[in-house]
Every structure is written in C-alpha cells, then in structure tokens.
Design a protein around this motif. Structure first.
Motif, PDB file in Angstrom:
ATOM      1  N   GLU A  39      46.127  37.413  38.319  1.00 29.21           N
ATOM      2  CA  GLU A  39      45.803  36.034  38.683  1.00 29.21           C
ATOM      3  C   GLU A  39      46.306  35.806  40.006  1.00 29.21           C
ATOM      4  O   GLU A  39      45.755  35.227  41.011  1.00 29.21           O
ATOM      5  CB  GLU A  39      46.169  34.972  37.724  1.00 29.21           C
ATOM      6  CG  GLU A  39      45.534  34.951  36.665  1.00 29.21           C
ATOM      7  CD  GLU A  39      46.411  34.181  35.437  1.00 29.21           C
ATOM      8  OE1 GLU A  39      47.389  33.700  35.653  1.00 29.21           O
ATOM      9  OE2 GLU A  39      45.614  33.785  34.438  1.00 29.21           O
ATOM     10  N   ILE A  40      47.531  36.319  40.242  1.00 29.62           N
ATOM     11  CA  ILE A  40      47.973  36.097  41.722  1.00 29.62           C
ATOM     12  C   ILE A  40      47.338  36.910  42.842  1.00 29.62           C
ATOM     13  O   ILE A  40      46.897  36.569  44.016  1.00 29.62           O
ATOM     14  CB  ILE A  40      49.504  36.446  42.139  1.00 29.62           C
ATOM     15  CG1 ILE A  40      50.156  35.457  40.818  1.00 29.62           C
ATOM     16  CG2 ILE A  40      50.133  36.376  43.348  1.00 29.62           C
ATOM     17  CD1 ILE A  40      51.769  36.056  40.755  1.00 29.62           C
ATOM     18  N   GLU A  41      46.986  38.076  42.560  1.00 31.97           N
ATOM     19  CA  GLU A  41      46.024  38.890  43.374  1.00 31.97           C
ATOM     20  C   GLU A  41      44.967  38.263  43.615  1.00 31.97           C
ATOM     21  O   GLU A  41      44.187  38.354  44.926  1.00 31.97           O
ATOM     22  CB  GLU A  41      46.035  40.475  42.882  1.00 31.97           C
ATOM     23  CG  GLU A  41      47.089  41.144  42.983  1.00 31.97           C
ATOM     24  CD  GLU A  41      47.223  42.631  42.517  1.00 31.97           C
ATOM     25  OE1 GLU A  41      46.168  42.803  41.817  1.00 31.97           O
ATOM     26  OE2 GLU A  41      48.021  43.436  42.714  1.00 31.97           O
ATOM     27  N   ALA A  42      44.009  37.574  42.624  1.00 36.63           N
ATOM     28  CA  ALA A  42      42.767  36.962  42.676  1.00 36.63           C
ATOM     29  C   ALA A  42      42.907  35.907  43.795  1.00 36.63           C
ATOM     30  O   ALA A  42      42.040  35.501  44.481  1.00 36.63           O
ATOM     31  CB  ALA A  42      42.202  36.747  41.217  1.00 36.63           C
ATOM     32  N   LEU A  43      43.824  35.060  43.519  1.00 38.63           N
ATOM     33  CA  LEU A  43      44.179  33.895  44.523  1.00 38.63           C
ATOM     34  C   LEU A  43      44.257  34.332  45.821  1.00 38.63           C
ATOM     35  O   LEU A  43      43.947  33.740  46.795  1.00 38.63           O
ATOM     36  CB  LEU A  43      45.338  32.986  44.021  1.00 38.63           C
ATOM     37  CG  LEU A  43      45.343  32.450  42.629  1.00 38.63           C
ATOM     38  CD1 LEU A  43      46.690  31.781  42.360  1.00 38.63           C
ATOM     39  CD2 LEU A  43      44.356  31.341  42.619  1.00 38.63           C
ATOM     40  N   MET A  44      45.002  35.438  46.079  1.00 40.58           N
ATOM     41  CA  MET A  44      45.241  36.043  47.395  1.00 40.58           C
ATOM     42  C   MET A  44      43.921  36.698  48.159  1.00 40.58           C
ATOM     43  O   MET A  44      43.832  36.776  49.360  1.00 40.58           O
ATOM     44  CB  MET A  44      46.395  36.951  47.454  1.00 40.58           C
ATOM     45  CG  MET A  44      47.521  36.310  47.228  1.00 40.58           C
ATOM     46  SD  MET A  44      49.073  37.316  47.576  1.00 40.58           S
ATOM     47  CE  MET A  44      48.545  39.147  46.973  1.00 40.58           C
ATOM     48  N   GLY A  45      43.084  36.998  47.378  1.00 41.50           N
ATOM     49  CA  GLY A  45      41.685  37.635  47.452  1.00 41.50           C
ATOM     50  C   GLY A  45      41.841  38.968  47.882  1.00 41.50           C
ATOM     51  O   GLY A  45      41.150  39.515  48.627  1.00 41.50           O
ATOM     52  N   ILE A  46      42.810  39.700  47.078  1.00 45.02           N
ATOM     53  CA  ILE A  46      42.933  41.112  47.549  1.00 45.02           C
ATOM     54  C   ILE A  46      41.547  42.040  46.752  1.00 45.02           C
ATOM     55  O   ILE A  46      41.218  42.834  47.412  1.00 45.02           O
ATOM     56  CB  ILE A  46      44.091  41.675  46.636  1.00 45.02           C
ATOM     57  CG1 ILE A  46      45.242  41.061  47.313  1.00 45.02           C
ATOM     58  CG2 ILE A  46      44.285  43.247  46.490  1.00 45.02           C
ATOM     59  CD1 ILE A  46      46.665  41.703  46.893  1.00 45.02           C
ATOM     60  N   ASN A  47      41.119  41.537  45.513  1.00 41.97           N
ATOM     61  CA  ASN A  47      40.180  42.340  44.970  1.00 41.97           C
ATOM     62  C   ASN A  47      38.704  41.811  45.308  1.00 41.97           C
ATOM     63  O   ASN A  47      37.778  41.768  44.533  1.00 41.97           O
ATOM     64  CB  ASN A  47      40.225  42.324  43.381  1.00 41.97           C
ATOM     65  CG  ASN A  47      41.557  42.892  43.123  1.00 41.97           C
ATOM     66  OD1 ASN A  47      41.949  44.081  43.772  1.00 41.97           O
ATOM     67  ND2 ASN A  47      42.296  42.359  42.110  1.00 41.97           N
ATOM     68  N   ARG A  48      38.245  41.425  46.429  1.00 37.37           N
ATOM     69  CA  ARG A  48      37.193  41.045  46.772  1.00 37.37           C
ATOM     70  C   ARG A  48      36.280  42.252  47.294  1.00 37.37           C
ATOM     71  O   ARG A  48      36.731  43.289  47.770  1.00 37.37           O
ATOM     72  CB  ARG A  48      37.228  40.060  48.115  1.00 37.37           C
ATOM     73  CG  ARG A  48      37.699  38.623  47.751  1.00 37.37           C
ATOM     74  CD  ARG A  48      37.715  37.667  48.812  1.00 37.37           C
ATOM     75  NE  ARG A  48      38.246  36.469  48.569  1.00 37.37           N
ATOM     76  CZ  ARG A  48      38.542  35.478  49.483  1.00 37.37           C
ATOM     77  NH1 ARG A  48      38.009  35.628  50.775  1.00 37.37           N
ATOM     78  NH2 ARG A  48      39.000  34.279  49.075  1.00 37.37           N
ATOM     79  N   ASP A  49      34.892  41.865  47.260  1.00 34.24           N
ATOM     80  CA  ASP A  49      34.160  42.937  47.852  1.00 34.24           C
ATOM     81  C   ASP A  49      34.050  42.827  49.072  1.00 34.24           C
ATOM     82  O   ASP A  49      34.238  41.841  49.745  1.00 34.24           O
ATOM     83  CB  ASP A  49      32.563  42.594  47.174  1.00 34.24           C
ATOM     84  CG  ASP A  49      32.263  42.618  45.923  1.00 34.24           C
ATOM     85  OD1 ASP A  49      33.307  43.429  45.051  1.00 34.24           O
ATOM     86  OD2 ASP A  49      31.497  42.062  45.136  1.00 34.24           O
ATOM     87  N   ILE A  50      33.699  44.164  49.835  1.00 33.68           N
ATOM     88  CA  ILE A  50      33.794  44.272  51.365  1.00 33.68           C
ATOM     89  C   ILE A  50      32.317  44.548  51.651  1.00 33.68           C
ATOM     90  O   ILE A  50      31.501  45.249  51.331  1.00 33.68           O
ATOM     91  CB  ILE A  50      34.744  45.424  51.521  1.00 33.68           C
ATOM     92  CG1 ILE A  50      36.087  45.292  51.372  1.00 33.68           C
ATOM     93  CG2 ILE A  50      34.507  45.859  53.092  1.00 33.68           C
ATOM     94  CD1 ILE A  50      36.771  46.514  51.305  1.00 33.68           C
ATOM     95  N   TYR A  51      32.035  43.669  52.515  1.00 34.88           N
ATOM     96  CA  TYR A  51      30.543  43.637  53.073  1.00 34.88           C
ATOM     97  C   TYR A  51      30.615  44.221  54.695  1.00 34.88           C
ATOM     98  O   TYR A  51      31.507  43.972  55.383  1.00 34.88           O
ATOM     99  CB  TYR A  51      29.933  42.222  53.177  1.00 34.88           C
ATOM    100  CG  TYR A  51      29.428  41.635  51.745  1.00 34.88           C
ATOM    101  CD1 TYR A  51      28.611  42.104  51.242  1.00 34.88           C
ATOM    102  CD2 TYR A  51      30.394  41.204  51.240  1.00 34.88           C
ATOM    103  CE1 TYR A  51      28.217  41.711  49.872  1.00 34.88           C
ATOM    104  CE2 TYR A  51      30.505  40.470  49.719  1.00 34.88           C
ATOM    105  CZ  TYR A  51      29.122  40.934  49.161  1.00 34.88           C
ATOM    106  OH  TYR A  51      29.091  40.496  47.741  1.00 34.88           O
TER     107      TYR A  51
END
Length: 61
Positions: A39-51
């Motif tokens: 949850e902490i990593e999701a809030l920081m935006g670590i696992n976002r898709d890269i465009y």
C-alpha cells in the motif's frame, strides 16, 4: 489590594473573561492506521505503468 484594569472590568461585567486554553491532541494519537508495504509503494507510485512516446503517440513500455 491593587487590581489591574482587566480585573476591574471583569468584576463590573464590562470585559470578556479570557478563555481557557485547551490541550491539543496529536494526530498520531487520534488515528492509527497500519499500512502494508504494498500500500505504501502504491501511494508513492512505484508500480505504475511506464509510457514512452513513439512517433507522436504514447505506447506502454
């Protein structure tokens, strides 16, 4: 006994009595929430898709 001007005004009802100060509670005492590592990593935006931009359009990398 010498009274101050403020005390005399309070006695005669012409002044507002000073308010008592309230103790402030810290936010950590009021609300405790345990967050998982995911949850902490999701809030920081670590696992976002890269465009990436390819010939004017955006593509997922």
């Amino acid at each position: 006994m010498t009274r101050t001007l403020q005390e005399q005004l309070i006695k005669n009802g012409l002044a507002i009595k000073p308010m008592k100060k309230r103790k402030k509670k810290s936010k950590s005492q009021n609300f405790k929430e345990k967050l998982s590592k995911r949850e902490i990593e999701a809030l920081m935006g670590i696992n976002r898709d890269i465009y990436k931009r390819v010939k004017g359009s955006f593509r997922k990398k």
